[in-house]
Structure formats: C-alpha cells, structure tokens
Design a protein around this motif. Structure first.
Motif, PDB file in Angstrom:
ATOM      1  N   UNK A 444     -56.159  42.076  -3.512  1.00 47.95           N
ATOM      2  CA  UNK A 444     -56.145  43.394  -2.876  1.00 47.95           C
ATOM      3  C   UNK A 444     -57.124  43.470  -1.710  1.00 47.95           C
ATOM      4  N   UNK A 445     -58.269  42.814  -1.824  1.00 49.91           N
ATOM      5  CA  UNK A 445     -59.208  42.774  -0.695  1.00 49.91           C
ATOM      6  C   UNK A 445     -58.589  42.058   0.501  1.00 49.91           C
ATOM      7  N   UNK A 446     -57.928  40.940   0.225  1.00 51.53           N
ATOM      8  CA  UNK A 446     -57.294  40.175   1.306  1.00 51.53           C
ATOM      9  C   UNK A 446     -56.163  40.961   1.967  1.00 51.53           C
ATOM     10  N   UNK A 447     -55.497  41.782   1.182  1.00 51.20           N
ATOM     11  CA  UNK A 447     -54.344  42.528   1.703  1.00 51.20           C
ATOM     12  C   UNK A 447     -54.732  43.828   2.403  1.00 51.20           C
ATOM     13  N   UNK A 448     -55.792  44.497   1.917  1.00 51.54           N
ATOM     14  CA  UNK A 448     -55.997  45.884   2.326  1.00 51.54           C
ATOM     15  C   UNK A 448     -57.338  46.208   2.975  1.00 51.54           C
ATOM     16  N   UNK A 449     -58.328  45.318   2.880  1.00 54.09           N
ATOM     17  CA  UNK A 449     -59.613  45.643   3.495  1.00 54.09           C
ATOM     18  C   UNK A 449     -59.742  44.988   4.867  1.00 54.09           C
ATOM     19  N   UNK A 450     -60.544  45.584   5.715  1.00 51.41           N
ATOM     20  CA  UNK A 450     -60.727  45.046   7.073  1.00 51.41           C
ATOM     21  C   UNK A 450     -61.307  43.637   7.014  1.00 51.41           C
ATOM     22  N   UNK A 451     -62.303  43.447   6.149  1.00 52.41           N
ATOM     23  CA  UNK A 451     -62.928  42.126   6.039  1.00 52.41           C
ATOM     24  C   UNK A 451     -61.938  41.097   5.514  1.00 52.41           C
ATOM     25  N   UNK A 452     -61.150  41.493   4.507  1.00 51.53           N
ATOM     26  CA  UNK A 452     -60.192  40.566   3.917  1.00 51.53           C
ATOM     27  C   UNK A 452     -59.112  40.143   4.889  1.00 51.53           C
ATOM     28  N   UNK A 453     -58.645  41.074   5.696  1.00 47.87           N
ATOM     29  CA  UNK A 453     -57.582  40.762   6.652  1.00 47.87           C
ATOM     30  C   UNK A 453     -58.044  39.782   7.724  1.00 47.87           C
ATOM     31  N   UNK A 454     -59.349  39.707   7.922  1.00 51.42           N
ATOM     32  CA  UNK A 454     -59.894  38.804   8.945  1.00 51.42           C
ATOM     33  C   UNK A 454     -60.295  37.444   8.374  1.00 51.42           C
ATOM     34  N   UNK A 455     -60.157  37.268   7.075  1.00 55.07           N
ATOM     35  CA  UNK A 455     -60.615  36.016   6.469  1.00 55.07           C
ATOM     36  C   UNK A 455     -59.774  34.837   6.920  1.00 55.07           C
ATOM     37  N   UNK A 456     -60.445  33.730   7.207  1.00 59.15           N
ATOM     38  CA  UNK A 456     -59.768  32.509   7.613  1.00 59.15           C
ATOM     39  C   UNK A 456     -58.908  31.991   6.466  1.00 59.15           C
ATOM     40  N   UNK A 457     -57.743  31.480   6.812  1.00 59.37           N
ATOM     41  CA  UNK A 457     -56.803  30.948   5.826  1.00 59.37           C
ATOM     42  C   UNK A 457     -56.440  31.987   4.759  1.00 59.37           C
ATOM     43  N   UNK A 458     -56.302  33.217   5.181  1.00 53.78           N
ATOM     44  CA  UNK A 458     -55.998  34.326   4.274  1.00 53.78           C
ATOM     45  C   UNK A 458     -54.666  34.122   3.554  1.00 53.78           C
ATOM     46  N   UNK A 459     -53.633  33.753   4.304  1.00 50.47           N
ATOM     47  CA  UNK A 459     -52.306  33.584   3.703  1.00 50.47           C
ATOM     48  C   UNK A 459     -52.307  32.420   2.718  1.00 50.47           C
ATOM     49  N   UNK A 460     -53.030  31.346   3.042  1.00 48.30           N
ATOM     50  CA  UNK A 460     -53.130  30.218   2.120  1.00 48.30           C
ATOM     51  C   UNK A 460     -53.799  30.640   0.811  1.00 48.30           C
ATOM     52  N   UNK A 461     -54.814  31.476   0.929  1.00 44.34           N
ATOM     53  CA  UNK A 461     -55.478  31.986  -0.278  1.00 44.34           C
ATOM     54  C   UNK A 461     -54.523  32.817  -1.119  1.00 44.34           C
ATOM     55  N   UNK A 462     -53.757  33.679  -0.462  1.00 44.41           N
ATOM     56  CA  UNK A 462     -52.795  34.512  -1.190  1.00 44.41           C
ATOM     57  C   UNK A 462     -51.764  33.656  -1.917  1.00 44.41           C
ATOM     58  N   UNK A 463     -51.302  32.586  -1.236  1.00 45.44           N
ATOM     59  CA  UNK A 463     -50.319  31.701  -1.867  1.00 45.44           C
ATOM     60  C   UNK A 463     -50.904  31.035  -3.111  1.00 45.44           C
ATOM     61  N   UNK A 464     -52.153  30.592  -3.021  1.00 44.95           N
ATOM     62  CA  UNK A 464     -52.791  29.939  -4.172  1.00 44.95           C
ATOM     63  C   UNK A 464     -52.972  30.913  -5.329  1.00 44.95           C
ATOM     64  N   UNK A 465     -53.431  32.128  -5.016  1.00 41.54           N
ATOM     65  CA  UNK A 465     -53.592  33.140  -6.067  1.00 41.54           C
ATOM     66  C   UNK A 465     -52.247  33.476  -6.717  1.00 41.54           C
ATOM     67  N   UNK A 466     -51.222  33.638  -5.888  1.00 40.33           N
ATOM     68  CA  UNK A 466     -49.908  33.989  -6.416  1.00 40.33           C
ATOM     69  C   UNK A 466     -49.387  32.949  -7.392  1.00 40.33           C
TER      70      UNK A 466
END
Length: 563
Positions: A444-466
């Motif tokens: 949820x932080x990666x998807x909805x917070x300003x800091x999370x949206x700016x994180x490097x390799x954000x989509x890769x992290x989401x894929x791993x969590x999923x």
C-alpha cells in the motif's frame, strides 16, 4: 495370532497426487519452488529465502515439520514411513444433515495440513470417508419418510458443496461404508478368529479386556468406563466398555447378510476397514476432531491391532472444538450453526480466515464480532492485492529487472521465514496471518504514498510481493480465482448484512455529496454515521466518494470492550 487379513496391503491402487506450485514465468519463481526431498535442519536455524549473486532468488531450506501427536502427548518431528510420500486418513461426516461450522473446522484444519505437506514436496494420499450407514441416518430417514441410503447420498453431495465453498481440496479418495461391506465383514471375521470378539444373539462385540493397550490414545483406564457413559448399557456384554462390531437388523432398517445374521456394522469398525483398504494397516497420519479421541479412535486402534499385529499409525492429530458461549457446538446440543447459515451472510473465505485465526488445537468461540472482523480483514487483503495486480498489469513483465531493493528483500525474507517456521511448528496459522501485515502495508505504501511511488524498482518490488503472498495464501487455501470477483462478493455479503442494496448506498452517497456542497455538514456526518452503523464505510478522494464493507460501529465497540 492367526493369519492376517487378505487386505493387509491396500485393496485399491490410488496414485499419489502431487502438486507443483506454478507461479508464472517471472524470474522470481524459483523462490517458491518446493523441494521433493526435504533437508532437515535444526529448528533453531530459521530457513528463509535469500538473494544470491546478481539478485537471483535462492531456494530456501525448510525447517523440520513438527506435529502434536495425541498418542505420545507431545510435539514430534514428522517422519513419513516412505520417503517423499504421506498417507493420511481423516474421519468424515455422518451424512444425515447439513454440516455445521464445527465440521468446517475439522476439514479446513486437515486441508491446510494436506496443502502444506504438498507445499513441502510430499506426495500425499488423503482419504476422507463418509459414514452413510448409522443410527442417526436411519432415524432421520424415518422422520422424512426417505430411504436411508438415498438421504445419506444427498447429504454427502451437500457436504462436498460446502467443501468447495470453503476452498478445501478434494481428497484422493472418499470411501463410503455402504460400498465397503465385504471389507468390513472380512475384518470382523478376522477379529473373531483372533479371539478379540464374541457373538451374542447375532450381535458381535469387541472384548476390550482382551486388548491390554486399550486406553493408550485417550489415557482412560477400563475402570473409568462406567456403564451408560458413551457406551450403551447392555447386560449381555462381558464388560461395559465392549463395543459393537456388528448389529442385528431391526425391522424396517437397511441390512446386509453376514455369518452372524442380517444386520449392519457398528460405527467404529467402518473406519478401521476403510483406512486399511486404502492405506494398509501402517500409515502416517490419522486425524479428526478432538471428540473422536474416545471412543472412536481408541476403538479403531484396538480393532486394527486385533486384526494385524503390525498395525501402526505414526501420528494421531486432533483439532479443538468450536464453542458457543464456551460450550461445544454440536447437533445433539442444538447450539450449532450450519455452514450454509454462516456463508449466507459471510463469504466462505471469511469463515475460513476466522477458523485459521486460532491454532487448530485450541477451542475457538463462534461470535458475529469475530466473523465481522475476519470479513473486514480479508477484504483488506484482497483489495491490496487487487490494487497490486492492477499496477502490474500496466507494465510489461518482460521489462522488469532482475533485482529488487534491499528493503523489499528484508521484508520478504522475514515474512517467508515466519511462514515456514510457523507452519512447520504444528501449523501455527495465526502467526502467519499476523505476519501478512508488513508486506501488505508495504504494498500500500508503494501504491499510494508519495515516497512509495518514487521508490526505485517499485514495480519489481510489487511483483515480488504479489508472488510471495499468492504462494502463502494458496498454501492456506485463501487464494481466490479473481481478486475483483471476490471483492464484489464481499461487498454483496456486506450489503445483505446491512439490509441495503447498492443503489440505496449510492443514493446515500449522492445525498451526502449534495449536503457537503450546501455546507450542511451535520447532515453529511449523519449519513456517514448511519451507513457506518450497518457496516458501510465511505471513503472520500479527489475522484469522489466510494464505499467499502467495514465492521459495524456497534460491533467495533464490542471489539474494544473485548480487548
């Protein structure tokens, strides 16, 4: 002891079923691949996934699986009789009515064990029987003016529907008593020949005094079995605890021919005969509810050993009761809720989550407040994963990089470590469910917070969590076919509990929007509070107001008072 029964070896050749976890072709998939051969490590050495050179996942080693064994009264390391294979028999329902949530707890418990054994790479033969010949079935059939076998067949089908609703995997075999009379008769003959039973007026009784180990499972002594307690008072018995292997037919009841006259089997002999027929006399796990320890499972042990002196079941596993006001839920007490009654208002997976929220051996008290809480929690889980899935669907998986940030690695390692160590410690599902919080919050932080949206390799992290969450939810039997579909089903159940339609909720949202526009804030707050009172939460965003299911305010207050 005379010769063993001809079905000492399993009569039926059932291929061991196997499951390979397939989580897609993405580079992270090797993290979740189970091993067929389990390397046992010290329980103090936590196993966890790790990142190797170049950011590739290394397959983890698994901790030893420990299970609470009723017969030894202690937790033991699981060692199957045949490497890589497991034989498991679980006593099924007596099919004369719809099943209640006490039954649901039994079969969800052993479904999780079945799934986890397969997750570890074992090939599992899981046998779960139906009792379709019994006094209760005959009595119910007389009430309804129906043939007992037909009535039982109908309720077997209803039970299987309930299991589908609850995401319980089908067992390898589902034997029925009425289909196994030859095996039952052969077993009774052998028990008589071996000197453990006697015949009285066409009835056959097992003589418990002939079996010195009687009471080993339950810890009861023969002198504890007073007449009239659990066993019928019958002056023809040599000992009050002697139990029926074969009952003489009464007028109007179904019967089968036997060397002792027409009749039908006693309850206990059925499972001994069917487990031997499918798994042999020596197999790994025998399970059921705690109420079966005595007399049912105690009698099974006596019967099987009376036939075969090599009879041995390694692990006896029993789950705790579902209670209502601290009293066991059962049909005989009339304080039960059927599975159908519960899932009429709550999603079946919310019921499953509720059941897994308490360790399987502990009693679990049924209460609406806990069902509401489970429903709210599971909506949050699926909404988070749905949002994650939606974000990933907007990216081409081929473009994803091999590496993910160290923070993501740490969270996944910690979560997977908790999953493996907790499940391997006698299936501690509540700990696993609690551990979902960190990865879900991070998503949820990666998807909805300003800091999370700016994180490097954000989509890769989401894929791993999923992927890791999907694997764990699958092992718990909580993985839906579609996140969007189950979210809608959860909304529909919430509306039914609130006695509202979606159109009525949307109309209230429009009224509130108009009130806010007109600066009628008190009116706006009343609308929000009225909906919250019945479990409908409003959420405001720049794009407008939407709604989601929530725990009703009164129940929230009840939760606070409980805690």
């Amino acid at each position: 002891m005379s010769t063993l029964l001809k079905f000492y070896r399993p009569l039926f050749s059932i291929p061991y079923s196997t499951r390979t976890v397939q989580l897609g072709t993405h580079r992270f998939h090797c993290l979740f691949k189970p091993k067929r051969r389990i390397r046992c490590v010290s329980t103090s050495s936590h196993s966890q996934p790790s990142i190797g050179i170049g950011g590739k996942w290394e397959s983890p080693e698994f901790s030893e699986l420990w299970l609470q064994n009723t017969i030894s009264r202690k937790k033991e390391v699981f060692r199957p009789k045949t490497e890589g294979k497991v034989g498991m028999y679980v006593c099924g329902v007596t099919a004369y009515d719809l099943s209640h949530i006490g039954h649901a707890r039994v079969y969800v418990t052993f479904d999780v064990l079945y799934r986890y054994l397969r997750h570890l790479g074992y090939q599992v033969t899981y046998v779960r029987n139906f009792t379709d010949v019994d006094d209760k079935i005959i009595s119910r059939a007389k009430e309804l003016g129906e043939d007992p076998i037909s009535l039982s067949r109908r309720y077997c089908e209803e039970f299987n529907r309930d299991m589908v609703y609850l995401h319980c995997l089908p067992p390898s075999a589902e034997p029925r008593v009425s289909d196994h009379m030859p095996q039952i008769l052969d077993m009774i003959k052998q028990i008589i020949e071996n000197g453990y039973a006697y015949i009285v007026d066409g009835d056959v009784y097992f003589s418990v005094e002939k079996f010195p180990d009687y009471g080993r499972l339950s810890g009861r002594k023969l002198e504890d079995n007073r007449a009239g307690e659990r066993v019928a008072v019958d002056s023809r018995k040599k000992h009050p605890a002697d139990f029926a292997l074969w009952k003489t037919a009464k007028e109007g009841e179904p019967f089968w021919d036997s060397p002792w006259g027409p009749g039908r089997p006693g309850w206990h002999i059925e499972c001994s005969a069917m487990s031997a027929a499918y798994l042999g006399y020596s197999f790994d796990i025998h399970g059921g509810g705690m109420d079966l320890v005595f007399p049912h499972h105690e009698n099974e042990i006596a019967q099987s050993c009376a036939v075969c002196n090599h009879s041995n079941i390694s692990y006896w596993i029993h789950n705790g009761f579902v209670t209502v006001d601290s009293e066991k839920m059962s049909k005989s007490l009339g304080n039960f809720f059927t599975i159908r009654q519960v899932i009429d208002l709550y999603h079946p997976l919310a019921l499953r989550l509720f059941l897994l929220g308490t360790h399987y051996q502990s009693p679990i008290n049924y209460a609406d407040v806990l069902l509401e809480s489970a429903s709210d929690r599971i909506f949050y889980i699926y909404q988070t994963l749905h949002d994650c899935e939606s974000a990933l669907s907007q990216r081409d998986v081929v473009t994803l990089k091999d590496t993910i940030p160290p923070d993501t690695v740490n969270i996944i390692n910690n979560f997977y470590n908790v999953f493996v160590t907790s499940m391997s410690d006698d299936l501690h599902t509540p700990v696993v469910l609690a551990a979902l919080s960190d990865p879900l919050k991070t998503i949820n932080d990666l998807l909805h917070t300003r800091k999370g949206k700016k994180q490097e390799l954000r989509i890769e992290s989401l894929a791993a969590f999923g992927k890791i969450l999907g694997n764990v939810l699958s092992t718990l039997g909580l993985m839906p076919e579609s996140y969007s579909e189950i979210l809608q089903q959860l909304r529909d159940k919430a509306l039914k509990r609130a006695k509202l339609t979606e159109d009525q909720v949307l109309q209230k949202i429009d009224e509130r929007t108009a009130a806010r526009k007109n600066k009628e804030y008190e009116r706006s707050d009343i609308i929000r509070k009225d909906l919250a009172a019945v479990g409908i939460a409003l959420m405001d965003s720049p794009d407008g107001t939407t709604w989601r299911p929530a725990v009703p305010l009164a129940i929230q207050e009840q939760q606070v008072s409980i805690t």
